[in-house]
Design a protein around this motif. Structure first.
Motif, PDB file in Angstrom:
ATOM      1  N   ARG A 112       0.835  -1.206   0.000  1.00  0.00           N
ATOM      2  CA  ARG A 112       0.000   0.000   0.000  1.00  0.00           C
ATOM      3  C   ARG A 112       0.867   1.252   0.000  1.00  0.00           C
ATOM      4  NH1 ARG A 112      -2.594   1.123   5.549  1.00  0.00           N
ATOM      5  NH2 ARG A 112      -0.491   1.962   5.784  1.00  0.00           N
ATOM      6  N   VAL A 113       0.390   2.263  -0.703  1.00  0.00           N
ATOM      7  CA  VAL A 113       1.047   3.567  -0.707  1.00  0.00           C
ATOM      8  C   VAL A 113       0.000   4.631  -0.393  1.00  0.00           C
ATOM      9  CG1 VAL A 113       2.846   2.874  -2.348  1.00  0.00           C
ATOM     10  CG2 VAL A 113       0.692   3.802  -3.210  1.00  0.00           C
ATOM     11  N   GLY A 114       0.397   5.896  -0.483  1.00  0.00           N
ATOM     12  CA  GLY A 114      -0.529   6.978  -0.162  1.00  0.00           C
ATOM     13  C   GLY A 114      -0.471   7.319   1.315  1.00  0.00           C
ATOM     14  N   THR A 115      -1.542   7.875   1.818  1.00  0.00           N
ATOM     15  CA  THR A 115      -1.620   8.278   3.220  1.00  0.00           C
ATOM     16  C   THR A 115      -2.663   7.427   3.935  1.00  0.00           C
ATOM     17  OG1 THR A 115      -3.291   9.953   2.718  1.00  0.00           O
ATOM     18  CG2 THR A 115      -0.978  10.645   2.623  1.00  0.00           C
ATOM     19  N   ILE A 116      -2.714   7.545   5.260  1.00  0.00           N
ATOM     20  CA  ILE A 116      -3.700   6.780   6.028  1.00  0.00           C
ATOM     21  C   ILE A 116      -5.114   7.155   5.608  1.00  0.00           C
ATOM     22  CG2 ILE A 116      -4.673   6.456   8.345  1.00  0.00           C
ATOM     23  CD1 ILE A 116      -1.881   6.611   9.472  1.00  0.00           C
ATOM     24  N   ASP A 117      -5.351   8.444   5.354  1.00  0.00           N
ATOM     25  CA  ASP A 117      -6.692   8.906   4.988  1.00  0.00           C
ATOM     26  C   ASP A 117      -7.006   8.731   3.507  1.00  0.00           C
ATOM     27  OD1 ASP A 117      -7.246   9.708   7.601  1.00  0.00           O
ATOM     28  OD2 ASP A 117      -6.300  11.656   7.292  1.00  0.00           O
ATOM     29  N   ASP A 118      -5.976   8.545   2.688  1.00  0.00           N
ATOM     30  CA  ASP A 118      -6.194   8.400   1.241  1.00  0.00           C
ATOM     31  C   ASP A 118      -5.207   7.366   0.699  1.00  0.00           C
ATOM     32  OD1 ASP A 118      -7.041   8.718  -1.347  1.00  0.00           O
ATOM     33  OD2 ASP A 118      -6.009  10.628  -1.676  1.00  0.00           O
ATOM     34  N   PRO A 119      -5.453   6.069   0.997  1.00  0.00           N
ATOM     35  CA  PRO A 119      -4.529   5.019   0.552  1.00  0.00           C
ATOM     36  C   PRO A 119      -4.803   4.582  -0.883  1.00  0.00           C
ATOM     37  CG  PRO A 119      -6.267   4.050   1.863  1.00  0.00           C
ATOM     38  CD  PRO A 119      -6.535   5.541   1.847  1.00  0.00           C
ATOM     39  N   ALA A 120      -3.779   4.033  -1.514  1.00  0.00           N
ATOM     40  CA  ALA A 120      -3.913   3.484  -2.864  1.00  0.00           C
ATOM     41  C   ALA A 120      -3.037   2.245  -2.956  1.00  0.00           C
ATOM     42  CB  ALA A 120      -3.495   4.515  -3.915  1.00  0.00           C
ATOM     43  N   ILE A 121      -3.346   1.386  -3.924  1.00  0.00           N
ATOM     44  CA  ILE A 121      -2.577   0.155  -4.053  1.00  0.00           C
ATOM     45  C   ILE A 121      -2.690  -0.393  -5.469  1.00  0.00           C
ATOM     46  CG2 ILE A 121      -4.379  -1.527  -3.475  1.00  0.00           C
ATOM     47  CD1 ILE A 121      -2.245  -2.838  -1.590  1.00  0.00           C
ATOM     48  N   PHE A 122      -1.674  -1.132  -5.863  1.00  0.00           N
ATOM     49  CA  PHE A 122      -1.648  -1.848  -7.133  1.00  0.00           C
ATOM     50  C   PHE A 122      -2.399  -3.164  -6.907  1.00  0.00           C
ATOM     51  CE2 PHE A 122       0.271  -5.005  -9.919  1.00  0.00           C
ATOM     52  CZ  PHE A 122       0.465  -4.354 -11.115  1.00  0.00           C
ATOM     53  N   TYR A 123      -3.602  -3.275  -7.504  1.00  0.00           N
ATOM     54  CA  TYR A 123      -4.379  -4.514  -7.389  1.00  0.00           C
ATOM     55  C   TYR A 123      -3.848  -5.506  -8.417  1.00  0.00           C
ATOM     56  CZ  TYR A 123      -7.831  -2.234  -4.375  1.00  0.00           C
ATOM     57  OH  TYR A 123      -8.451  -1.589  -3.331  1.00  0.00           O
ATOM     58  N   PRO A 124      -3.193  -6.580  -7.972  1.00  0.00           N
ATOM     59  CA  PRO A 124      -2.558  -7.484  -8.942  1.00  0.00           C
ATOM     60  C   PRO A 124      -3.566  -8.257  -9.785  1.00  0.00           C
ATOM     61  CG  PRO A 124      -1.720  -7.829  -6.697  1.00  0.00           C
ATOM     62  CD  PRO A 124      -2.956  -7.011  -6.589  1.00  0.00           C
ATOM     63  N   GLU A 125      -3.262  -8.345 -11.061  1.00  0.00           N
ATOM     64  CA  GLU A 125      -3.955  -9.258 -11.962  1.00  0.00           C
ATOM     65  C   GLU A 125      -2.869 -10.150 -12.560  1.00  0.00           C
ATOM     66  OE1 GLU A 125      -7.365  -8.033 -14.200  1.00  0.00           O
ATOM     67  OE2 GLU A 125      -6.483  -8.846 -16.040  1.00  0.00           O
ATOM     68  N   VAL A 126      -3.029 -11.456 -12.408  1.00  0.00           N
ATOM     69  CA  VAL A 126      -1.990 -12.390 -12.821  1.00  0.00           C
ATOM     70  C   VAL A 126      -2.517 -13.307 -13.912  1.00  0.00           C
ATOM     71  CG1 VAL A 126      -0.382 -14.173 -12.045  1.00  0.00           C
ATOM     72  CG2 VAL A 126      -1.001 -12.310 -10.494  1.00  0.00           C
ATOM     73  N   TRP A 127      -1.749 -13.366 -15.000  1.00  0.00           N
ATOM     74  CA  TRP A 127      -2.083 -14.264 -16.111  1.00  0.00           C
ATOM     75  C   TRP A 127      -1.017 -15.342 -16.216  1.00  0.00           C
ATOM     76  CZ3 TRP A 127      -2.151  -9.459 -19.772  1.00  0.00           C
ATOM     77  CH2 TRP A 127      -3.253  -8.640 -19.456  1.00  0.00           C
ATOM     78  N   LEU A 128      -1.427 -16.571 -16.479  1.00  0.00           N
ATOM     79  CA  LEU A 128      -0.508 -17.669 -16.752  1.00  0.00           C
ATOM     80  C   LEU A 128      -0.618 -18.020 -18.223  1.00  0.00           C
ATOM     81  CD1 LEU A 128       0.989 -18.338 -14.200  1.00  0.00           C
ATOM     82  CD2 LEU A 128      -1.420 -17.964 -13.595  1.00  0.00           C
ATOM     83  N   LEU A 129       0.537 -18.087 -18.895  1.00  0.00           N
ATOM     84  CA  LEU A 129       0.586 -18.260 -20.349  1.00  0.00           C
ATOM     85  C   LEU A 129       1.192 -19.605 -20.724  1.00  0.00           C
ATOM     86  CD1 LEU A 129       0.274 -15.172 -19.889  1.00  0.00           C
ATOM     87  CD2 LEU A 129       1.894 -14.810 -21.752  1.00  0.00           C
ATOM     88  N   ASP A 130       0.784 -20.132 -21.893  1.00  0.00           N
ATOM     89  CA  ASP A 130       1.416 -21.346 -22.399  1.00  0.00           C
ATOM     90  C   ASP A 130       2.633 -20.971 -23.245  1.00  0.00           C
ATOM     91  OD1 ASP A 130       0.449 -20.464 -24.865  1.00  0.00           O
ATOM     92  OD2 ASP A 130      -1.103 -22.003 -25.017  1.00  0.00           O
TER      93      ASP A 130
END
Length: 231
Positions: free
Chosen positions: A100-118
């Motif tokens: 998490r980054v940002g501040t306590i009152d206004d946090p933000a985060i990178f929501y992971p999306e994971v793909w598996l490839l052949d």
């Protein structure tokens, strides 16, 4: 006493001054979007992405930032990071964390999306978003989850980490415990002793904004699957 008060005031001022440089969640999003659309390191397909070797046991830390590759697909841009999965067929797991980054009152985060490839760079599995849950660790708080691989996933050769689109991300809430200590005077027959009593409180649960950049860590470990009921 006057010197102590001045010292305490200076310490508080220094702490407050240090917080002034922290970007809010919205500021982080603005910076991320600017970097995304200014980037010239753009590919049109996952076959053109560079895939790093995944290293068992070691924890790998990296920043998904302006230096990352951008995938442009049907008008949508997103930062991507690719890894080559281990070649052997033994069962293993990949633990992934996003801080998490940002501040306590206004946090933000990178929501992971994971793909598996052949081997032909086609997506054969998408990791469910609810794989990642909010937890606190020594290095910080964020979203953490584990992805498992076994013989049934032998066709999965590559892993791509990217961000969920803001409109699709189910915003999770951040909440932390803030601990401190209070000094209490305890009377005893010989006089008074001072005792340090731990106190604490939880921050308000606040939804974390969806961010296209972030600080990511992954680690790989092998495991031995066992059948249900096996001794």
């Amino acid at each position: 006493m006057r010197i102590r008060l001045l010292t305490a005031f200076a310490s508080v001022s220094l702490l407050l001054g240090g917080c002034a440089g922290v970007q809010t969640g919205q500021q982080q999003i603005d910076t991320s979007q600017s970097s995304l659309y200014k980037s010239t390191n753009v590919i049109q397909s996952l076959a053109s992405l560079s895939y790093a070797d995944s290293k068992p046991i070691l924890t790998q830390l990296f920043a998904m930032d302006a230096s990352a590759t951008v995938l442009q697909d049907e008008g949508t841009r997103r930062f991507v990071k690719g890894f080559r999965l281990p070649d052997d067929q033994q069962a293993f797991s990949i633990s992934l964390g996003s801080y998490r980054v940002g501040t306590i009152d206004d946090p933000a985060i990178f929501y992971p999306e994971v793909w598996l490839l052949d081997s032909n760079f086609r997506i054969v599995r998408r990791v469910a978003p609810d794989t990642f849950s909010y937890r606190s660790k020594l290095n910080g708080s964020g979203l953490f989850g584990t992805i498992f691989f076994n013989a049934e996933n032998a066709n999965e050769k590559y892993m791509v980490i990217t961000s969920r689109e803001p409109e699709l991300a189910e915003l999770k809430r951040s909440q932390d415990n803030i601990t401190s200590a209070a000094v209490v005077a305890v009377p005893i027959p010989a006089g008074v002793i001072f005792w340090s009593v731990p106190v604490g409180s939880n921050t308000k649960p606040i939804p974390m904004r969806a961010l296209g950049t972030g600080n990511i860590e992954i680690s790989i470990a092998t495991y031995k699957p066992s059948k249900i009921g096996a001794q």
